[in-house]
Design an enzyme around this catalytic site. Structure first.
Site, PDB file in Angstrom:
ATOM      1  N   ASN A  89     -35.891 -20.847   4.649  1.00  0.00           N
ATOM      2  CA  ASN A  89     -36.341 -22.211   4.360  1.00  0.00           C
ATOM      3  C   ASN A  89     -35.263 -23.258   4.613  1.00  0.00           C
ATOM      4  O   ASN A  89     -35.590 -24.427   4.853  1.00  0.00           O
ATOM      5  CB  ASN A  89     -36.820 -22.268   2.898  1.00  0.00           C
ATOM      6  N   SER A 141     -42.237 -26.076  11.354  1.00  0.00           N
ATOM      7  CA  SER A 141     -42.704 -27.447  11.134  1.00  0.00           C
ATOM      8  C   SER A 141     -43.788 -27.793  12.140  1.00  0.00           C
ATOM      9  O   SER A 141     -43.787 -27.281  13.271  1.00  0.00           O
ATOM     10  CB  SER A 141     -41.549 -28.437  11.303  1.00  0.00           C
ATOM     11  N   TYR A 154     -34.537 -31.275  16.138  1.00  0.00           N
ATOM     12  CA  TYR A 154     -35.293 -30.632  15.051  1.00  0.00           C
ATOM     13  C   TYR A 154     -36.540 -29.916  15.592  1.00  0.00           C
ATOM     14  O   TYR A 154     -36.812 -28.771  15.249  1.00  0.00           O
ATOM     15  CB  TYR A 154     -35.678 -31.711  14.035  1.00  0.00           C
ATOM     16  N   LYS A 158     -37.396 -25.875  15.545  1.00  0.00           N
ATOM     17  CA  LYS A 158     -38.581 -25.310  14.882  1.00  0.00           C
ATOM     18  C   LYS A 158     -39.468 -24.572  15.881  1.00  0.00           C
ATOM     19  O   LYS A 158     -40.087 -23.558  15.541  1.00  0.00           O
ATOM     20  CB  LYS A 158     -39.359 -26.414  14.161  1.00  0.00           C
ATOM     21  N   ILE A 187     -44.440 -33.396   4.123  1.00  0.00           N
ATOM     22  CA  ILE A 187     -44.420 -32.960   2.728  1.00  0.00           C
ATOM     23  C   ILE A 187     -43.530 -33.922   1.952  1.00  0.00           C
ATOM     24  O   ILE A 187     -42.456 -34.318   2.426  1.00  0.00           O
ATOM     25  CB  ILE A 187     -43.862 -31.510   2.624  1.00  0.00           C
TER      26      ILE A 187
HETATM   27  P1  NAD Z   1     -34.629 -30.579   1.481  1.00  0.00           P
HETATM   28  O1  NAD Z   1     -33.612 -31.339   2.267  1.00  0.00           O
HETATM   29  O2  NAD Z   1     -35.194 -31.152   0.252  1.00  0.00           O
HETATM   30  O3  NAD Z   1     -34.052 -29.124   1.140  1.00  0.00           O
HETATM   31  C1  NAD Z   1     -33.333 -28.337   2.063  1.00  0.00           C
HETATM   32  C2  NAD Z   1     -32.421 -27.387   1.310  1.00  0.00           C
HETATM   33  O4  NAD Z   1     -31.665 -26.636   2.284  1.00  0.00           O
HETATM   34  C3  NAD Z   1     -31.401 -28.109   0.425  1.00  0.00           C
HETATM   35  O5  NAD Z   1     -31.352 -27.515  -0.849  1.00  0.00           O
HETATM   36  C4  NAD Z   1     -30.085 -27.937   1.175  1.00  0.00           C
HETATM   37  O6  NAD Z   1     -28.943 -27.918   0.341  1.00  0.00           O
HETATM   38  C5  NAD Z   1     -30.311 -26.610   1.866  1.00  0.00           C
HETATM   39  N1  NAD Z   1     -29.434 -26.435   3.022  1.00  0.00           N
HETATM   40  C6  NAD Z   1     -29.112 -27.358   3.959  1.00  0.00           C
HETATM   41  N2  NAD Z   1     -28.235 -26.836   4.837  1.00  0.00           N
HETATM   42  C7  NAD Z   1     -28.001 -25.549   4.457  1.00  0.00           C
HETATM   43  C8  NAD Z   1     -27.195 -24.503   4.963  1.00  0.00           C
HETATM   44  N3  NAD Z   1     -26.404 -24.687   6.031  1.00  0.00           N
HETATM   45  N4  NAD Z   1     -27.198 -23.310   4.323  1.00  0.00           N
HETATM   46  C9  NAD Z   1     -27.965 -23.137   3.214  1.00  0.00           C
HETATM   47  N5  NAD Z   1     -28.753 -24.092   2.683  1.00  0.00           N
HETATM   48  C10 NAD Z   1     -28.772 -25.295   3.302  1.00  0.00           C
HETATM   49  O7  NAD Z   1     -35.779 -30.252   2.545  1.00  0.00           O
HETATM   50  P2  NAD Z   1     -37.290 -29.761   2.337  1.00  0.00           P
HETATM   51  O8  NAD Z   1     -38.169 -30.891   2.675  1.00  0.00           O
HETATM   52  O9  NAD Z   1     -37.467 -29.030   1.071  1.00  0.00           O
HETATM   53  O10 NAD Z   1     -37.379 -28.749   3.581  1.00  0.00           O
HETATM   54  C11 NAD Z   1     -37.315 -27.348   3.446  1.00  0.00           C
HETATM   55  C12 NAD Z   1     -37.723 -26.717   4.773  1.00  0.00           C
HETATM   56  O11 NAD Z   1     -39.027 -27.156   5.147  1.00  0.00           O
HETATM   57  C13 NAD Z   1     -36.800 -27.113   5.934  1.00  0.00           C
HETATM   58  O12 NAD Z   1     -36.637 -26.007   6.806  1.00  0.00           O
HETATM   59  C14 NAD Z   1     -37.584 -28.200   6.628  1.00  0.00           C
HETATM   60  O13 NAD Z   1     -37.245 -28.312   7.987  1.00  0.00           O
HETATM   61  C15 NAD Z   1     -39.005 -27.700   6.448  1.00  0.00           C
HETATM   62  N6  NAD Z   1     -40.025 -28.732   6.578  1.00  0.00           N
HETATM   63  C16 NAD Z   1     -40.052 -29.810   5.742  1.00  0.00           C
HETATM   64  C17 NAD Z   1     -41.046 -30.767   5.895  1.00  0.00           C
HETATM   65  C18 NAD Z   1     -41.140 -31.985   5.022  1.00  0.00           C
HETATM   66  O14 NAD Z   1     -41.974 -32.847   5.320  1.00  0.00           O
HETATM   67  N7  NAD Z   1     -40.362 -32.110   3.968  1.00  0.00           N
HETATM   68  C19 NAD Z   1     -41.986 -30.625   6.905  1.00  0.00           C
HETATM   69  C20 NAD Z   1     -41.944 -29.516   7.734  1.00  0.00           C
HETATM   70  C21 NAD Z   1     -40.946 -28.561   7.546  1.00  0.00           C
END
Ligand code: NAD
Length: 246
Positions: A89, A141, A154, A158, A187
């Site tokens: 994740n 994503s 990005y 993905k 999200i």
């Molecule tokens: P977020 O930024 O809230 O959380 C991401 C987490 O990853 C954080 O806790 C951060 O500390 C951790 N992280 C970052 N770099 C890291 C590393 N090098 N090693 C370990 N941990 C690391 O993001 P989110 O919105 O919760 O996204 C989570 C996943 O879902 C991501 O892969 C993101 O690309 C994907 N995603 C999010 C959305 C959205 O709309 N929020 C949409 C599609 C996909």
């Protein structure tokens, strides 16, 4: 969904979608290794799991480092007695239009989003393959399928993760290790809260279900793919996007 007796490892579990997935799996009875580059946040998720009576440990790992990923998987196994579920994740964004995107913007996003999944999967799948059971869920994503201006790095990471998912699914199917991806739409987390109000409104107008997704929406899909109920599903990309792209 029953995760009794299962050990799960969730990367980037300190906040947002990863924290929701960790909590959801724990609620189903899994013991969860909550890994994050930010150890204080990982500990917060562990506290939330303990507050609902679950078992969890916090691990600090930067998934872009192969050494960290190896240690993370080892610590999950020694700390919780096995490793059955991996949720890749952890992810970052460095958004900029292509002509302004720097080499650092490109490399850092690839290192976490794509190489991070490679490092963590390689470390975890050794254990799963030996035990002839595993569930790997990669958080991709919608933009890995559709592209998005400002997200060349990005969206490529993905899309790469989706190709990676299908290859891992093929390589480890004979060991009863499944590997699937989730393609969330937009999200409501820290990642999207930075969007200006106007951009949010125009986004919502493009979503048939009329709202941004929640971290819990993604967590429910991840829990399904991580469960025994999804045992005949592998190499699939599950959209959780409110109908934004069909
Ligand atoms: P977020 O930024 O809230 O959380 C991401 C987490 O990853 C954080 O806790 C951060 O500390 C951790 N992280 C970052 N770099 C890291 C590393 N090098 N090693 C370990 N941990 C690391 O993001 P989110 O919105 O919760 O996204 C989570 C996943 O879902 C991501 O892969 C993101 O690309 C994907 N995603 C999010 C959305 C959205 O709309 N929020 C949409 C599609 C996909």
């Amino acid at each position: 969904m029953d995760f009794e007796g299962r050990v799960a490892l969730v990367t980037g579990g300190g906040q947002g979608i990863g924290a929701s997935i960790a909590l959801r799996l724990a609620r189903g009875g899994a013991c969860v290794a909550v890994s994050d580059i930010n150890p204080a946040n990982a500990s917060e998720t562990v506290k939330a799991i303990q507050a609902i009576g679950g078992k969890a440990i916090a691990l600090r790992a930067d998934v872009s480092s192969q050494a960290d990923a190896e240690k993370m998987a080892e610590d999950a196994v020694t700390g919780l007695g096995g490793l059955h579920i991996l949720v890749n994740n952890a992810g970052i964004t460095r958004d900029r239009l292509l002509l302004r995107m720097t080499e650092e913007d490109w490399d850092s996003v690839m290192a976490v989003n794509l190489k991070g999944a490679f490092n963590s999967t390689k470390a975890a799948v050794k254990v799963m393959s030996k035990n002839r059971y595993g569930r790997i869920v990669n958080i991709a994503s919608i933009v890995g399928l559709t592209g998005n201006p400002g997200q060349a790095n990005y969206s490529a990471s993905k899309a790469g993760l989706i190709g990676f998912t299908k290859t891992v699914a093929r390589e480890f199917a004979s060991r009863d290790v499944t590997c699937n991806a989730i393609a969330p739409g937009f999200i409501d987390t820290a990642m999207t809260r930075a969007l200006p109000d106007k951009a949010r409104e125009s986004l919502i107008a493009r979503i048939p279900l009329g709202r941004l997704g929640t971290a819990e929406d993604v967590a429910e899909a991840a829990a399904f793919l991580a469960s025994d109920a999804a045992g005949y599903i592998t190499g699939h990309v599950l959209s959780v996007n409110g109908g934004m792209s069909m």
